[in-house]
Design a protein around this motif. Structure first.
Motif, PDB file in Angstrom:
ATOM      1  N   GLN A  96       6.523   3.625  46.344  1.00  0.00           N
ATOM      2  CA  GLN A  96       5.475   3.598  47.352  1.00  0.00           C
ATOM      3  C   GLN A  96       4.418   4.602  46.932  1.00  0.00           C
ATOM      4  N   ILE A  97       3.154   4.172  46.949  1.00  0.00           N
ATOM      5  CA  ILE A  97       2.053   5.075  46.627  1.00  0.00           C
ATOM      6  C   ILE A  97       1.189   5.226  47.869  1.00  0.00           C
ATOM      7  N   LEU A  98       1.116   6.460  48.354  1.00  0.00           N
ATOM      8  CA  LEU A  98       0.323   6.780  49.533  1.00  0.00           C
ATOM      9  C   LEU A  98      -1.101   7.114  49.115  1.00  0.00           C
ATOM     10  N   CYS A  99      -2.056   6.657  49.917  1.00  0.00           N
ATOM     11  CA  CYS A  99      -1.863   5.925  51.161  1.00  0.00           C
ATOM     12  C   CYS A  99      -2.298   4.466  50.964  1.00  0.00           C
ATOM     13  N   SER A 100      -1.399   3.563  51.257  1.00  0.00           N
ATOM     14  CA  SER A 100      -1.694   2.127  51.226  1.00  0.00           C
ATOM     15  C   SER A 100      -2.157   1.628  49.866  1.00  0.00           C
ATOM     16  N   ALA A 101      -1.732   2.302  48.802  1.00  0.00           N
ATOM     17  CA  ALA A 101      -2.119   1.864  47.456  1.00  0.00           C
ATOM     18  C   ALA A 101      -1.109   0.829  46.967  1.00  0.00           C
ATOM     19  N   ASN A 102      -1.085  -0.288  47.644  1.00  0.00           N
ATOM     20  CA  ASN A 102      -0.035  -1.274  47.406  1.00  0.00           C
ATOM     21  C   ASN A 102      -0.243  -2.068  46.115  1.00  0.00           C
ATOM     22  N   GLN A 103      -1.485  -2.392  45.789  1.00  0.00           N
ATOM     23  CA  GLN A 103      -1.721  -3.072  44.519  1.00  0.00           C
ATOM     24  C   GLN A 103      -1.376  -2.159  43.351  1.00  0.00           C
ATOM     25  N   GLN A 104      -1.745  -0.892  43.472  1.00  0.00           N
ATOM     26  CA  GLN A 104      -1.379   0.060  42.415  1.00  0.00           C
ATOM     27  C   GLN A 104       0.140   0.161  42.281  1.00  0.00           C
ATOM     28  N   ALA A 105       0.844   0.115  43.415  1.00  0.00           N
ATOM     29  CA  ALA A 105       2.302   0.199  43.376  1.00  0.00           C
ATOM     30  C   ALA A 105       2.906  -1.001  42.650  1.00  0.00           C
ATOM     31  N   VAL A 106       2.362  -2.184  42.890  1.00  0.00           N
ATOM     32  CA  VAL A 106       2.848  -3.377  42.186  1.00  0.00           C
ATOM     33  C   VAL A 106       2.612  -3.232  40.687  1.00  0.00           C
ATOM     34  N   ALA A 107       1.440  -2.725  40.312  1.00  0.00           N
ATOM     35  CA  ALA A 107       1.133  -2.541  38.892  1.00  0.00           C
ATOM     36  C   ALA A 107       2.088  -1.540  38.249  1.00  0.00           C
ATOM     37  N   VAL A 108       2.353  -0.441  38.942  1.00  0.00           N
ATOM     38  CA  VAL A 108       3.291   0.558  38.422  1.00  0.00           C
ATOM     39  C   VAL A 108       4.687  -0.040  38.292  1.00  0.00           C
ATOM     40  N   ALA A 109       5.110  -0.770  39.316  1.00  0.00           N
ATOM     41  CA  ALA A 109       6.444  -1.377  39.284  1.00  0.00           C
ATOM     42  C   ALA A 109       6.593  -2.315  38.092  1.00  0.00           C
ATOM     43  N   LEU A 110       5.562  -3.090  37.826  1.00  0.00           N
ATOM     44  CA  LEU A 110       5.615  -4.007  36.689  1.00  0.00           C
ATOM     45  C   LEU A 110       5.681  -3.235  35.373  1.00  0.00           C
ATOM     46  N   ALA A 111       4.832  -2.227  35.230  1.00  0.00           N
ATOM     47  CA  ALA A 111       4.767  -1.476  33.973  1.00  0.00           C
ATOM     48  C   ALA A 111       6.028  -0.658  33.720  1.00  0.00           C
ATOM     49  N   ALA A 112       6.628  -0.121  34.787  1.00  0.00           N
ATOM     50  CA  ALA A 112       7.774   0.778  34.637  1.00  0.00           C
ATOM     51  C   ALA A 112       9.115   0.071  34.768  1.00  0.00           C
ATOM     52  N   GLY A 113       9.090  -1.228  35.046  1.00  0.00           N
ATOM     53  CA  GLY A 113      10.340  -1.972  35.157  1.00  0.00           C
ATOM     54  C   GLY A 113      11.076  -1.754  36.458  1.00  0.00           C
TER      55      GLY A 113
END
Length: 246
Positions: A96-113
């Motif tokens: 979870q990336i605060l605050c409401s950085a949900n697209q960034q969180a998806v990108a991080v999740a994809l890049a970091a596995g």
């Protein structure tokens, strides 16, 4: 292992919040990035040794939060998450990336596995201490599709803590949950009114009757009240709960 494999068990899965140190560029930052990574991995090891079922990496200490999260935060969360993944390769991991950085969180999740994100502001608008947060489900799921990250699950906070919900006072918590399910959330996160405050057990019952997707408890779970939440699919706890700090 995907988180969905855990939340279908007879007993709730237990997920630990991994609150990383204040990141470079934020007002309270005092450690260089390598030090933040080392501390995060150390805490991840403690969680793992305690038998945790999964972890959620979060930038809780980046106070005060902003709705304009910079690329330096996304970059830092990516390398931290990748290091935690290497430390705990068998655990389901989210972010979870605060605050409401949900697209960034998806990108991080994809890049970091990673396996999933915890998203705020998924459906309906609310007024948070960072300002007005508008619903993001449509844009978020389209972004997830565009970058080929459809395997990344989205667990959505509803009636989010630290927020005023007068804008949606005529929308019940169960109706909010139904909207999140309709808008293709993979799960619902229920919390109390603030960090550390317990969720309402009656709301848990109401939401579980309203939706078929998993329901997670996102705040305030303690040894004293855990029996109130045993019907949930997962319980999200903080580092102090496994570290022995009150």
């Amino acid at each position: 292992m995907r988180l969905s494999e855990l939340v279908g068990r007879l007993q709730p899965a237990v997920l630990g919040m991994l609150h990383v140190g204040a990141l470079p560029g934020t007002p309270r930052n005092c450690l260089p990035l390598p030090g933040i990574i080392d501390k995060a991995c150390h805490e991840a090891e403690i969680y793992k040794d305690a038998g945790i079922d999964g972890l959620i990496v979060e930038n809780m200490h980046d106070l005060p939060y902003t709705t304009s999260v910079g690329p330096e935060i996304t970059a830092a969360m990516t390398v931290i998450s990748a290091a935690v993944k290497q430390t705990c390769p068998q655990l389901p991991l989210g972010i979870q990336i605060l605050c409401s950085a949900n697209q960034q969180a998806v990108a991080v999740a994809l890049a970091a596995g990673l396996d999933f994100i915890r998203a705020e502001g998924f459906v309906f608008s609310h007024v948070a201490d960072e300002g007005i947060i508008n619903a993001c489900a449509g844009d978020l799921l389209r972004y997830r599709k565009q970058i080929g990250a459809e395997h990344i699950q989205i667990f959505a906070d509803i009636k989010k803590k630290h927020s005023a919900h007068a804008l949606t006072a005529d929308v019940s918590v169960s109706e909010t949950a139904k909207a999140a399910e309709l808008f293709l959330a993979d799960g619902i996160v229920l919390t109390g009114t603030a960090t550390g405050m317990p969720a309402d057990p009656e709301e848990l019952k109401e939401v579980e009757q309203a939706v078929k997707i998993p329901v997670l408890i996102g705040s305030g779970v303690t040894l004293e009240n855990v029996r109130n939440y045993l019907d949930a699919n997962a319980l999200i706890i903080e580092y102090d709960s496994v570290h022995g700090t009150p």
